[in-house]
Design an enzyme around this catalytic site. Structure first.
Site, mmCIF file in Angstrom:
data_model
loop_
_atom_site.group_PDB
_atom_site.id
_atom_site.type_symbol
_atom_site.label_atom_id
_atom_site.label_comp_id
_atom_site.label_asym_id
_atom_site.label_seq_id
_atom_site.Cartn_x
_atom_site.Cartn_y
_atom_site.Cartn_z
ATOM 1 N N HIS A 135 -6.436 -4.933 -0.936
ATOM 2 C CA HIS A 135 -6.802 -4.438 0.310
ATOM 3 C C HIS A 135 -8.080 -5.263 0.735
ATOM 4 C CE1 HIS A 135 -4.181 -0.874 0.051
ATOM 5 N NE2 HIS A 135 -4.343 -0.845 1.472
ATOM 6 N N GLU A 137 -3.780 -1.582 -7.354
ATOM 7 C CA GLU A 137 -5.020 -2.108 -6.386
ATOM 8 C C GLU A 137 -5.333 -0.660 -5.821
ATOM 9 O OE1 GLU A 137 -5.196 -2.275 -2.896
ATOM 10 O OE2 GLU A 137 -3.345 -1.290 -2.856
ATOM 11 N N SER A 153 0.830 -1.193 -0.117
ATOM 12 C CA SER A 153 0.091 -0.016 -0.103
ATOM 13 C C SER A 153 0.798 1.278 0.057
ATOM 14 C CB SER A 153 -0.905 -0.066 1.115
ATOM 15 O OG SER A 153 -1.938 0.801 1.207
#
Lengths: 337, 337
Positions: free
Chosen positions: B303, B232, B129
């Protein structure tokens, strides 16, 4: 006008003030205004209020097809929205292209717009927020001074606040600039917050922060050296504003700004519920105060009730200690030019 | 290994496969792992679960100061977070630097990190992330293959899902690659959605979409030509994913990709309440299908519960019709090298 105002020493690359800017003729009664929706779908009733306002000013608004179209969060397919803008940009009988509303979508069609036509036929472009993409692209591609300000979808049944209305009208008719952009004379007006005092001169470059950052690295990569950067945003938590300012810093876009005006952005002051956060002002202090240039927060040019009309590309003087922003030159050519 | 895999014709600029990549030695029992928090503040109890996991594997985790620090949404001041990372990057006794958690903050310190030291002393970097900034910067700056996967703050009291745990363990110990990255064998596993079928080869480049776009125009501007782009995101409405993909397109970063894997991102499927929207899949179809390359949605690298460990910078083969992603080469050097 002089060049490189606001620069500190000789810049290694062209500053935002490096070129001759183009000015569109100011409007006069009877002029045709193309009304477009390059971003989100438009509420017909709310748009009616804005169209009537133009008519009260003696203008003749012509809505494009996109103001009646919708596809998800878009005012119709990309081709429809782009065709609307291009038709009005190319038509010599249309004297201004004004957006009905923002939202999201202008970036999707940016590569399809015939901005080059503005070189031989400059005309007023006005919009806000998502329209930052169009305004900045016109500035970067052809050097046209454009207008970041109120749009024609007026959701409040009582109409556009007088402050917004008069600022837009005076800008469109060439009455506002040169001149100071006043603060609203109202009890609910935002208050200036001086992040770093000082006086700076430079061209006004910016608009909505999120959209501005989406031009980084594109053919319309903003040139900010020597500029007074004007930013604002809506519904972005402080950590997101932080991330966007860091993006600008890492891309070198904060290195040589002459000053920064961050518009009143109350909806950016709130962190996601229950999560620790810096405040928006801490974020601005972290990233903007170290630049060593004047920085002002709270100017009435954000997503709150009062919205000034800012001439993007025009030379201005910021006094961050006094909370004053003064445009130093005309933002339009004489009407009918 | 061959160069320019996945390219269509001769690229006008270096492709993601243009250089010799660096591989860090795989871990072996007894190795010291530096644990850092370059982004958000860390929950001590949840981190304990991750540290115990490393200990079960025979590793010796050493938490840096930042994992106990906090400043708003940051794990302490920038200087503390950067010093942690630099200390572990520079210490020859530390064999891997693994992040405790993401959130936001890595971009703030990216310019202060001593990534150059990795050239003579490559070591494993792993995170997810927000850590995309660190992983991509290491790839762009020194060509190090890094790992986008599960982190050490494990909030679920029942621990890290076996799929995530085994993927991470096998990657760190050099057992996973070359080899296929399997889908979870579980009833709640995400399902592959083929946006455009086909087979492509290229280096895996990407991570979190939002963070990836924040590298555009910076010194770590991602090179994506010839690459399999892996993206993502979390809690971004479809219009925001749309805007980010358009940013990549306008910056030329989609022009020459060999393929795209968009990770399972269920929280990006929801529009703001009451507002019209395109669906996430419509957004992906609008912007990725026209690229004419294989595109797969739903890979377990987002996630959601199941998170594969992806070797960023390693050559891989995507079969978007079959929903398969296979890494074609080792992602680490032999342990102790």
């Amino acid at each position: 006008m002089s060049e490189h105002e606001g620069g500190r020493g000789r810049p290694p690359f062209p500053t935002a003030g490096h070129r001759q800017s183009l000015r569109a003729p100011a409007l006069r009664p009877g002029d045709v205004v193309g009304v477009v929706a390059p971003a989100g779908p438009v509420d017909r009733e709310a748009l009616g209020r804005g169209l009537r306002l133009l008519e009260e000013w003696g203008l003749r608004p012509v809505p494009g097809d996109s103001v009646h179209a919708s596809r998800g969060y878009l005012a119709g397919p990309d081709a429809v929205r782009a065709a609307d803008v291009n038709r009005f940009l190319r038509d010599p009988g249309v004297k201004a292209v004004v957006a009905a509303r923002g939202g999201y979508g202008t970036l999707r069609i940016l590569g399809s717009l015939d901005l080059a036509v503005l070189r031989r036929q400059p005309k007023i472009l006005a919009g806000f927020s998502d329209l930052t993409a169009l305004l900045l692209a016109a500035w970067e591609e052809v050097g046209l001074v454009t207008f970041h300000g109120p749009m024609l979808e007026v959701r409040d049944p009582s109409g556009m606040p007088a402050y917004n209305r008069e600022g837009l009208r005076r800008a469109l008719f060439g009455e506002a600039f040169p001149g100071e952009i006043p603060w609203p004379d109202a009890p609910d007006a935002p208050q200036p917050v001086t992040i770093r005092p000082g006086v700076a001169r430079g061209r006004l470059v910016g608009g909505n922060l999120e959209v501005f950052t989406r031009l980084v690295g594109t053919p319309w990569h903003p040139r900010t050296a020597g500029a007074i950067l004007v930013l604002e945003d809506v519904d972005e938590a402080p950590y997101r504003v932080d991330r966007m300012l860091v993006h600008l810093r890492l891309a070198g876009l904060l290195d040589r700004v002459a000053g920064v005006v961050f518009g009143d952005s109350p909806s950016c002051m709130t962190a996601p519920a229950g999560r620790p956060s810096l405040t928006l002002l801490e974020v601005l202090e972290d990233h903007l105060a170290p630049l060593g240039v004047p920085v002002l927060y709270g100017f009435p040019c954000g997503h709150s009730r009062y919205r000034a009309t800012l001439p993007i590309g025009a030379m201005a003087e910021l006094d961050a200690g006094a909370g004053r922003l003064r445009v130093l030159e005309p933002a339009t050519a004489p009407a009918g030019a």
